[in-house]
Design a protein around this motif. Sequence first.
Motif, short mmCIF file in Angstrom:
data_model
loop_
_atom_site.label_atom_id
_atom_site.label_comp_id
_atom_site.label_asym_id
_atom_site.label_seq_id
_atom_site.Cartn_x
_atom_site.Cartn_y
_atom_site.Cartn_z
N PRO A 38 4.51 2.21 20.86
CA PRO A 38 4.76 1.75 19.49
C PRO A 38 3.64 2.13 18.52
O PRO A 38 3.84 2.11 17.31
CB PRO A 38 4.88 0.23 19.62
CG PRO A 38 4.28 -0.11 20.93
CD PRO A 38 4.34 1.11 21.80
N GLY A 39 2.49 2.52 19.03
CA GLY A 39 1.38 2.92 18.18
C GLY A 39 1.47 4.36 17.70
O GLY A 39 0.67 4.80 16.89
N LYS A 40 2.44 5.11 18.22
CA LYS A 40 2.61 6.51 17.83
C LYS A 40 3.92 6.69 17.08
O LYS A 40 4.85 5.90 17.23
CB LYS A 40 2.63 7.41 19.07
CG LYS A 40 1.29 7.63 19.70
CD LYS A 40 1.39 8.69 20.78
CE LYS A 40 0.03 9.06 21.33
NZ LYS A 40 0.13 10.14 22.32
N SER A 41 3.98 7.73 16.29
CA SER A 41 5.22 8.09 15.59
C SER A 41 5.69 9.43 16.14
O SER A 41 5.35 10.49 15.59
CB SER A 41 4.98 8.19 14.09
OG SER A 41 4.55 6.96 13.58
N PRO A 42 6.45 9.42 17.21
CA PRO A 42 6.87 10.69 17.82
C PRO A 42 7.88 11.44 16.95
O PRO A 42 8.60 10.84 16.15
CB PRO A 42 7.51 10.24 19.14
CG PRO A 42 7.97 8.85 18.89
CD PRO A 42 6.99 8.26 17.91
N ALA A 43 7.91 12.74 17.13
CA ALA A 43 8.90 13.56 16.43
C ALA A 43 10.30 13.24 16.94
O ALA A 43 11.25 13.20 16.17
CB ALA A 43 8.59 15.04 16.62
N PHE A 44 10.39 13.01 18.26
CA PHE A 44 11.69 12.73 18.87
C PHE A 44 11.74 11.30 19.38
O PHE A 44 10.75 10.78 19.89
CB PHE A 44 11.95 13.70 20.03
CG PHE A 44 12.12 15.12 19.59
CD1 PHE A 44 13.20 15.50 18.82
CD2 PHE A 44 11.18 16.07 19.92
CE1 PHE A 44 13.36 16.80 18.39
CE2 PHE A 44 11.32 17.39 19.50
CZ PHE A 44 12.41 17.76 18.73
N SER A 45 12.90 10.70 19.25
CA SER A 45 13.08 9.34 19.74
C SER A 45 12.95 9.33 21.27
O SER A 45 13.04 10.37 21.93
CB SER A 45 14.46 8.81 19.35
OG SER A 45 15.47 9.49 20.09
#
Length: 165
Positions: A38-45
């Motif tokens: 949850p601390g990262k904003s990934p490009a892909f779900s």
Amino acid sequence: MKALYPGSFDPLTLGHLDLIERGASLVDELVVAVLQNPGKSPAFSLEQRLRQITASTEHLGNVSVISFDGLTVACAKEQGTRLILRGLRAMSDFEYELQIAHTNRSLAPEFETVFLTTSAHYSFLSSSVVKEVARFGGAVDHMVPRVVAEDLARFFNSAFAPPSR
């Protein structure tokens, strides 16, 4: 013997796939564990990454793909393994991975981390590099599995279309 190969795989690269294939040849079962951080904003779900890895490893009968959040050692315990597989591209990776391995051992002394070096022709690859190339419309079909190249093209809305194989 069963091993866990954890990572965020955002996105899966051919370097990751190389390690999965080689790791799978060394153990009876390899669990690829995709981290939901949850601390990262990934490009892909998470769902997209699970689909990409599952599609890219369907030729490997002893590989399963799961998701997890939290500690790697907790995931490994849940999966019934004490063996964690990690990949190394360069010395800079080793310092970070050694720190993580020692941390895991401090949390669960029965755990072992096994390092596999990346095949030389994939040593330049990282998920960050792949995303940067794709962001500017560069060809990434020699860096990632086809399903990932297609998803990257859609994600970055680039003109790149992977060649038919």
